[in-house]
Design a protein around this motif. Sequence first.
Motif, PDB file in Angstrom:
ATOM      1  N   ALA A  39     -54.212 -39.319 -27.646  1.00 44.25           N
ATOM      2  CA  ALA A  39     -54.237 -39.105 -26.200  1.00 44.25           C
ATOM      3  C   ALA A  39     -52.963 -38.359 -25.818  1.00 44.25           C
ATOM      4  O   ALA A  39     -51.922 -38.511 -26.467  1.00 44.25           O
ATOM      5  CB  ALA A  39     -54.335 -40.428 -25.441  1.00 44.25           C
ATOM      6  N   THR A  40     -53.059 -37.549 -24.784  1.00 44.94           N
ATOM      7  CA  THR A  40     -51.915 -36.728 -24.381  1.00 44.94           C
ATOM      8  C   THR A  40     -51.481 -37.061 -22.961  1.00 44.94           C
ATOM      9  O   THR A  40     -52.258 -37.585 -22.155  1.00 44.94           O
ATOM     10  CB  THR A  40     -52.254 -35.232 -24.469  1.00 44.94           C
ATOM     11  N   ALA A  41     -50.232 -36.754 -22.690  1.00 47.10           N
ATOM     12  CA  ALA A  41     -49.683 -36.969 -21.349  1.00 47.10           C
ATOM     13  C   ALA A  41     -48.600 -35.941 -21.091  1.00 47.10           C
ATOM     14  O   ALA A  41     -47.859 -35.553 -22.007  1.00 47.10           O
ATOM     15  CB  ALA A  41     -49.101 -38.382 -21.219  1.00 47.10           C
ATOM     16  N   ALA A  42     -48.523 -35.488 -19.849  1.00 46.11           N
ATOM     17  CA  ALA A  42     -47.446 -34.572 -19.476  1.00 46.11           C
ATOM     18  C   ALA A  42     -46.129 -35.338 -19.476  1.00 46.11           C
ATOM     19  O   ALA A  42     -46.051 -36.456 -18.959  1.00 46.11           O
ATOM     20  CB  ALA A  42     -47.708 -33.980 -18.098  1.00 46.11           C
ATOM     21  N   PRO A  43     -45.063 -34.796 -20.072  1.00 44.97           N
ATOM     22  CA  PRO A  43     -43.776 -35.508 -20.100  1.00 44.97           C
ATOM     23  C   PRO A  43     -43.191 -35.639 -18.708  1.00 44.97           C
ATOM     24  O   PRO A  43     -43.418 -34.797 -17.833  1.00 44.97           O
ATOM     25  CB  PRO A  43     -42.898 -34.625 -20.996  1.00 44.97           C
ATOM     26  N   ASP A  44     -42.452 -36.710 -18.510  1.00 50.00           N
ATOM     27  CA  ASP A  44     -41.770 -36.909 -17.229  1.00 50.00           C
ATOM     28  C   ASP A  44     -40.266 -37.084 -17.397  1.00 50.00           C
ATOM     29  O   ASP A  44     -39.554 -37.414 -16.450  1.00 50.00           O
ATOM     30  CB  ASP A  44     -42.347 -38.119 -16.476  1.00 50.00           C
ATOM     31  N   LEU A  45     -39.765 -36.853 -18.616  1.00 51.14           N
ATOM     32  CA  LEU A  45     -38.322 -36.925 -18.886  1.00 51.14           C
ATOM     33  C   LEU A  45     -37.911 -35.733 -19.748  1.00 51.14           C
ATOM     34  O   LEU A  45     -38.592 -35.398 -20.716  1.00 51.14           O
ATOM     35  CB  LEU A  45     -37.961 -38.212 -19.639  1.00 51.14           C
ATOM     36  N   VAL A 123     -27.955 -36.406 -21.518  1.00 56.98           N
ATOM     37  CA  VAL A 123     -28.407 -36.389 -20.121  1.00 56.98           C
ATOM     38  C   VAL A 123     -29.915 -36.600 -20.076  1.00 56.98           C
ATOM     39  O   VAL A 123     -30.665 -35.927 -20.801  1.00 56.98           O
ATOM     40  CB  VAL A 123     -28.062 -35.049 -19.439  1.00 56.98           C
ATOM     41  N   ARG A 124     -30.352 -37.538 -19.242  1.00 59.15           N
ATOM     42  CA  ARG A 124     -31.777 -37.710 -18.970  1.00 59.15           C
ATOM     43  C   ARG A 124     -32.099 -37.089 -17.613  1.00 59.15           C
ATOM     44  O   ARG A 124     -31.501 -37.468 -16.602  1.00 59.15           O
ATOM     45  CB  ARG A 124     -32.172 -39.189 -18.963  1.00 59.15           C
ATOM     46  N   ILE A 125     -33.050 -36.178 -17.588  1.00 59.82           N
ATOM     47  CA  ILE A 125     -33.448 -35.527 -16.342  1.00 59.82           C
ATOM     48  C   ILE A 125     -34.840 -36.036 -15.970  1.00 59.82           C
ATOM     49  O   ILE A 125     -35.808 -35.821 -16.710  1.00 59.82           O
ATOM     50  CB  ILE A 125     -33.464 -33.996 -16.491  1.00 59.82           C
ATOM     51  N   ARG A 126     -34.931 -36.710 -14.838  1.00 57.71           N
ATOM     52  CA  ARG A 126     -36.205 -37.297 -14.416  1.00 57.71           C
ATOM     53  C   ARG A 126     -37.035 -36.338 -13.568  1.00 57.71           C
ATOM     54  O   ARG A 126     -38.224 -36.574 -13.368  1.00 57.71           O
ATOM     55  CB  ARG A 126     -35.947 -38.607 -13.674  1.00 57.71           C
ATOM     56  N   VAL A 139     -23.895 -24.566 -18.731  1.00 57.53           N
ATOM     57  CA  VAL A 139     -23.309 -23.445 -19.472  1.00 57.53           C
ATOM     58  C   VAL A 139     -22.229 -22.767 -18.646  1.00 57.53           C
ATOM     59  O   VAL A 139     -21.162 -22.385 -19.152  1.00 57.53           O
ATOM     60  CB  VAL A 139     -24.411 -22.446 -19.877  1.00 57.53           C
ATOM     61  N   SER A 140     -22.487 -22.613 -17.359  1.00 54.28           N
ATOM     62  CA  SER A 140     -21.514 -21.953 -16.486  1.00 54.28           C
ATOM     63  C   SER A 140     -20.206 -22.724 -16.408  1.00 54.28           C
ATOM     64  O   SER A 140     -19.133 -22.142 -16.238  1.00 54.28           O
ATOM     65  CB  SER A 140     -22.102 -21.793 -15.075  1.00 54.28           C
ATOM     66  N   LEU A 141     -20.288 -24.048 -16.555  1.00 54.07           N
ATOM     67  CA  LEU A 141     -19.099 -24.882 -16.386  1.00 54.07           C
ATOM     68  C   LEU A 141     -18.423 -25.248 -17.700  1.00 54.07           C
ATOM     69  O   LEU A 141     -17.449 -25.993 -17.691  1.00 54.07           O
ATOM     70  CB  LEU A 141     -19.471 -26.155 -15.619  1.00 54.07           C
ATOM     71  N   GLY A 142     -18.928 -24.775 -18.834  1.00 53.51           N
ATOM     72  CA  GLY A 142     -18.161 -25.002 -20.062  1.00 53.51           C
ATOM     73  C   GLY A 142     -18.921 -25.499 -21.266  1.00 53.51           C
ATOM     74  O   GLY A 142     -18.336 -25.637 -22.340  1.00 53.51           O
ATOM     75  N   VAL A 143     -20.202 -25.810 -21.159  1.00 50.04           N
ATOM     76  CA  VAL A 143     -20.953 -26.208 -22.354  1.00 50.04           C
ATOM     77  C   VAL A 143     -21.072 -24.988 -23.262  1.00 50.04           C
ATOM     78  O   VAL A 143     -21.618 -23.960 -22.869  1.00 50.04           O
ATOM     79  CB  VAL A 143     -22.349 -26.743 -21.975  1.00 50.04           C
ATOM     80  N   ASN A 144     -20.548 -25.106 -24.473  1.00 52.61           N
ATOM     81  CA  ASN A 144     -20.467 -23.921 -25.333  1.00 52.61           C
ATOM     82  C   ASN A 144     -20.748 -24.194 -26.797  1.00 52.61           C
ATOM     83  O   ASN A 144     -20.496 -23.350 -27.645  1.00 52.61           O
ATOM     84  CB  ASN A 144     -19.071 -23.288 -25.207  1.00 52.61           C
ATOM     85  N   GLN A 145     -21.279 -25.369 -27.125  1.00 53.69           N
ATOM     86  CA  GLN A 145     -21.517 -25.660 -28.538  1.00 53.69           C
ATOM     87  C   GLN A 145     -22.645 -26.671 -28.666  1.00 53.69           C
ATOM     88  O   GLN A 145     -22.793 -27.567 -27.829  1.00 53.69           O
ATOM     89  CB  GLN A 145     -20.253 -26.206 -29.203  1.00 53.69           C
ATOM     90  N   GLY A 146     -23.408 -26.519 -29.784  1.00 48.36           N
ATOM     91  CA  GLY A 146     -24.457 -27.490 -30.079  1.00 48.36           C
ATOM     92  C   GLY A 146     -25.488 -27.532 -28.975  1.00 48.36           C
ATOM     93  O   GLY A 146     -25.877 -26.527 -28.415  1.00 48.36           O
ATOM     94  N   GLY A 147     -25.921 -28.700 -28.668  1.00 51.29           N
ATOM     95  CA  GLY A 147     -26.883 -28.879 -27.590  1.00 51.29           C
ATOM     96  C   GLY A 147     -28.303 -28.891 -28.098  1.00 51.29           C
ATOM     97  O   GLY A 147     -28.614 -28.509 -29.209  1.00 51.29           O
ATOM     98  N   GLY A 148     -29.193 -29.349 -27.258  1.00 47.38           N
ATOM     99  CA  GLY A 148     -30.610 -29.411 -27.596  1.00 47.38           C
ATOM    100  C   GLY A 148     -31.364 -30.016 -26.434  1.00 47.38           C
ATOM    101  O   GLY A 148     -30.769 -30.597 -25.520  1.00 47.38           O
ATOM    102  N   ILE A 149     -32.684 -29.885 -26.469  1.00 49.67           N
ATOM    103  CA  ILE A 149     -33.511 -30.423 -25.412  1.00 49.67           C
ATOM    104  C   ILE A 149     -34.823 -30.904 -26.002  1.00 49.67           C
ATOM    105  O   ILE A 149     -35.373 -30.280 -26.915  1.00 49.67           O
ATOM    106  CB  ILE A 149     -33.763 -29.374 -24.305  1.00 49.67           C
ATOM    107  N   SER A 150     -35.302 -32.038 -25.534  1.00 48.36           N
ATOM    108  CA  SER A 150     -36.622 -32.524 -25.913  1.00 48.36           C
ATOM    109  C   SER A 150     -37.240 -33.180 -24.692  1.00 48.36           C
ATOM    110  O   SER A 150     -36.546 -33.512 -23.728  1.00 48.36           O
ATOM    111  CB  SER A 150     -36.533 -33.521 -27.085  1.00 48.36           C
ATOM    112  N   PHE A 151     -38.564 -33.353 -24.742  1.00 52.87           N
ATOM    113  CA  PHE A 151     -39.279 -33.927 -23.609  1.00 52.87           C
ATOM    114  C   PHE A 151     -39.972 -35.211 -24.041  1.00 52.87           C
ATOM    115  O   PHE A 151     -40.510 -35.307 -25.140  1.00 52.87           O
ATOM    116  CB  PHE A 151     -40.306 -32.926 -23.061  1.00 52.87           C
ATOM    117  N   SER A 152     -39.970 -36.200 -23.150  1.00 53.74           N
ATOM    118  CA  SER A 152     -40.513 -37.508 -23.491  1.00 53.74           C
ATOM    119  C   SER A 152     -41.208 -38.109 -22.280  1.00 53.74           C
ATOM    120  O   SER A 152     -41.283 -37.498 -21.213  1.00 53.74           O
ATOM    121  CB  SER A 152     -39.378 -38.423 -23.982  1.00 53.74           C
ATOM    122  N   ASN A 153     -41.721 -39.328 -22.464  1.00 54.90           N
ATOM    123  CA  ASN A 153     -42.342 -40.083 -21.384  1.00 54.90           C
ATOM    124  C   ASN A 153     -41.638 -41.415 -21.238  1.00 54.90           C
ATOM    125  O   ASN A 153     -41.391 -42.111 -22.217  1.00 54.90           O
ATOM    126  CB  ASN A 153     -43.824 -40.319 -21.659  1.00 54.90           C
TER     127      ASN A 153
END
Length: 236
Positions: A39-45, A123-126, A139-153
């Motif tokens: 079953a599938t669901a649109a992520p909300d996080l 960071v969790r973005i709801r 990025v504008s304020l200084g994030v300059n290394q590594g990083g990543g993003i994933s989506f969850s429920n």
Amino acid sequence: MTRHLLPLALAAAIAFPAMAGAADSPPPPRIIVTGEGEATAAPDLALLTLSVMREAKTARAALDANNDAMASVIAAMKSAGIKERDLQTAGIQISPRYNYTNKPDGSQEAELIAYQVTNTLSVRIRDIDKTGEILDKAVSLGVNQGGGISFSNENPAATVAEARKKAVADAMAKAKTLAEAAGVNVGRVLEITDQNVAPPPIPMNAKAFDAARASVPVEAGENSYTVQVTVTFELK
């Protein structure tokens, strides 16, 4: 017509020998099948990992510079509506950086060039619609290394329940097909076990942090939840 009910004690006495006999007989034939449901669901996080690296001649200077940059990033997160409970320091690393030169005798000489301090923030973005905007600010304020993003429920229970029902239905259909092919009938269910298969995170390439100052385009897609069940049926 008059019906006569046996006294409870007598009924138990009559049933008991039959039960004892059943215990001595071989177990009934059975079939074990595995079913799978999805079953599938649109992520909300949206889950971000943001890293700030600063370098200086001394560890103290590098740490101070890093602290200032990360403070600006955290302030920007809060101004964008991110709550404190959704901000978490994932690690701080302080390491020296050396320059190595070869000597005539074949050995190497290490010269301390600088100290690097890396601070990583989870960071969790709801509100997923803000993900691109928040990445751009970071990025504008200084994030300059590594990083990543994933989506969850945050709460996939209903989606997993739907997948579980589909898995049981799949197992029952398989058992019926196999039993018919063997010329027997499927009886009662003897045992069910299940296993949830967590959806893999939907990653976004960390190189997106090198994007232009325009808001980073982000597509969340959907998460797929899979459940596998193993069902044991009696055959009759």
